[in-house]
Write a protein that holds these residues in place. Structure first.
Motif, PDB file in Angstrom:
ATOM      1  N   ASP A 355      14.488  -7.407  -0.286  1.00 44.68           N
ATOM      2  CA  ASP A 355      14.837  -7.990   1.009  1.00 44.68           C
ATOM      3  C   ASP A 355      15.926  -7.146   1.664  1.00 44.68           C
ATOM      4  O   ASP A 355      17.026  -7.037   1.117  1.00 44.68           O
ATOM      5  CB  ASP A 355      15.331  -9.421   0.795  1.00 44.68           C
ATOM      6  N   GLU A 357      17.973  -7.675   3.913  1.00 46.84           N
ATOM      7  CA  GLU A 357      19.202  -8.408   4.206  1.00 46.84           C
ATOM      8  C   GLU A 357      20.016  -8.722   2.952  1.00 46.84           C
ATOM      9  O   GLU A 357      21.194  -9.056   3.051  1.00 46.84           O
ATOM     10  CB  GLU A 357      18.863  -9.714   4.935  1.00 46.84           C
ATOM     11  N   ARG A 358      19.371  -8.646   1.793  1.00 44.68           N
ATOM     12  CA  ARG A 358      20.064  -9.012   0.555  1.00 44.68           C
ATOM     13  C   ARG A 358      19.956  -7.925  -0.508  1.00 44.68           C
ATOM     14  O   ARG A 358      20.178  -8.170  -1.684  1.00 44.68           O
ATOM     15  CB  ARG A 358      19.489 -10.320   0.012  1.00 44.68           C
ATOM     16  N   ASN A 360      21.571  -5.570  -2.049  1.00 39.11           N
ATOM     17  CA  ASN A 360      22.878  -5.008  -2.350  1.00 39.11           C
ATOM     18  C   ASN A 360      22.899  -4.400  -3.730  1.00 39.11           C
ATOM     19  O   ASN A 360      22.374  -4.993  -4.683  1.00 39.11           O
ATOM     20  CB  ASN A 360      23.953  -6.096  -2.264  1.00 39.11           C
ATOM     21  N   GLY A 364      21.204  -7.414  -5.492  1.00 34.34           N
ATOM     22  CA  GLY A 364      19.926  -7.720  -4.879  1.00 34.34           C
ATOM     23  C   GLY A 364      18.903  -6.620  -4.916  1.00 34.34           C
ATOM     24  O   GLY A 364      17.790  -6.786  -4.427  1.00 34.34           O
TER      25      GLY A 364
END
Length: 403
Positions: A355, A357-358, A360, A364
């Motif tokens: 994802d 947006e996530r 990291n 993530g």
């Protein structure tokens, strides 16, 4: 970092015609900041990366390259709310015919076994059902699976009907086998023979890993069978595991794989991609021209043979991989995804991507889902997200088969 029971000790391709690898579909991923393109190397160590080499950096999602010219994909079955999936996931010519999870099972005397837990597609219900097979592969057409019983290696191979879940017949072999793979046309089976469980870890083969002594694999591959599926006739070729010259433990699962055209086989070796090619009698051969030009044996060709998957090429916040012209090697497109797994048709692929947006580093980057991606950059979720932990017994790995 603890020993990784999920590390696959056999190289596998991710084409719809074969097991995705080491595979078959996912490889252990190094930390974000250290991800660089590199050659695929073999270390049949359960605690280390068994097939490392597809570079995987993350973030971003734009794609560039070809304009939208391919028609919409047919036969899309998507379940973005399911991970692991319970119902059929497919697009175009490619279907998830099975998937597996892995765990380490302790044995007496300090030994252990890396155990695969399989879910196999029931083509009648179009749902995935838990099985007790130790190893399997699904033939093109998704009608038949070749299955091996527990306590590998075993002396027979079952041919199972995916519509009924029943074994139609057994093929006996004189030398016990621990892995099977259908040829690209589905008419032959390649079965790798072992003297010991290829997924076994043994105390008397222990080595040091992260300042701990852990049980290790043993060299036990003896060769391979080429089996005519219709008649059951099996021809054996000797091909023992070669010793490592890199000072790392070797052995364990080192299955032999079909070449793209099914004329040769390959296994861990010493060419630039870390593999060696053989004919069906075990004679060493030069790599086929197309495959020799690829630095990664997990590369997947489009159905028309014009395009081939490449490496991760994302920079900054982009989570993208390249597609190359199979003849010239030049970049043809850049598409969303960390890892390109299978072709749905000549203009669309199935990929893993986290994802944006996530995604990291450290938290993530391993939380990824299957996407249907187009050469024009369009992306459609096919599955839910896997766990964010790289080492987790619930983490599932898909097997793609041509429908």
């Amino acid at each position: 970092m603890a020993p990784d029971p999920h590390a696959r000790a056999a190289l596998t391709t991710s084409s719809p015609e074969a097991r995705p690898a080491a595979d078959s579909a996912d490889r252990p991923q190094p930390p974000l900041r250290r991800r660089k393109a590199r050659r695929l190397v073999v270390a049949a160590v359960v605690a280390a990366v068994a097939a490392a080499g597809v570079s995987l950096a993350l973030r971003g999602g734009e794609a560039q390259g070809r304009p939208a010219s391919a028609p919409d994909v047919t036969g899309v079955a998507a379940h973005p709310d399911q991970s692991p999936p319970r119902e059929l996931i497919a697009a175009g010519r490619a279907a998830v015919s099975a998937y597996y999870t892995m765990k380490l099972v302790k044995q007496p005397n300090g030994n252990a076994i890396g155990t695969y837990e399989w879910r196999l597609l029931n083509t009648t219900t179009e749902r995935y059902e838990k099985t007790d097979w130790a190893w399997l592969d699904v033939a093109p057409g998704t009608r038949t699976a070749a299955v091996l019983e527990r306590d590998l290696p075993v002396d027979r191979i079952g041919l199972l009907n995916l519509a009924t879940g029943k074994v139609q017949r057994w093929i006996k072999v004189d030398r016990s086998v621990g892995g099977v793979q259908f040829s690209p046309d589905g008419k032959r089976l390649l079965a790798t023979a072992y003297g010991l469980n290829p997924d076994g870890l043994f105390k008397d083969a222990s080595y040091r890993w992260n300042d701990k002594t852990v049980p290790g694999p043993k060299q036990s591959r003896t060769g391979f069978y080429v089996i005519d599926v219709a008649s059951g006739k099996a021809e054996f070729a000797e091909l023992p595991t070669k010793k490592s010259e890199q000072g790392i433990p070797t052995g364990g699962r080192q299955d032999v794989q079909w070449s793209r055209d099914g004329k040769l086989v390959w296994g861990p070796g010493d060419d630039k991609a870390g593999v060696s090619y053989y004919d069906v009698t075990g004679k060493r051969m030069t790599a086929p021209d197309q495959e020799a030009r690829q630095s990664n044996p997990g590369a997947v060709w489009s159905p028309d043979g014009n395009l081939v998957t490449g490496a991760f090429v994302g920079e900054g916040d982009k989570i993208v991989s390249e597609v190359r012209n199979a003849k010239t090697g030049k970049r043809a497109a850049v598409v969303p995804g960390q890892q390109l797994l299978a072709w749905a048709d000549n203009g669309h692929l199935i990929a893993w991507r986290c994802d944006p947006e996530r995604c990291n580093p450290g938290t993530g980057e391993f939380r990824n889902q299957l996407l249907l991606v187009g050469l024009d950059g369009e992306a459609t979720p096919l599955s839910g997200f896997r766990t964010a932990k790289a080492q987790d017994e619930s983490r599932w790995f898909p097997v793609f088969t041509r429908r």
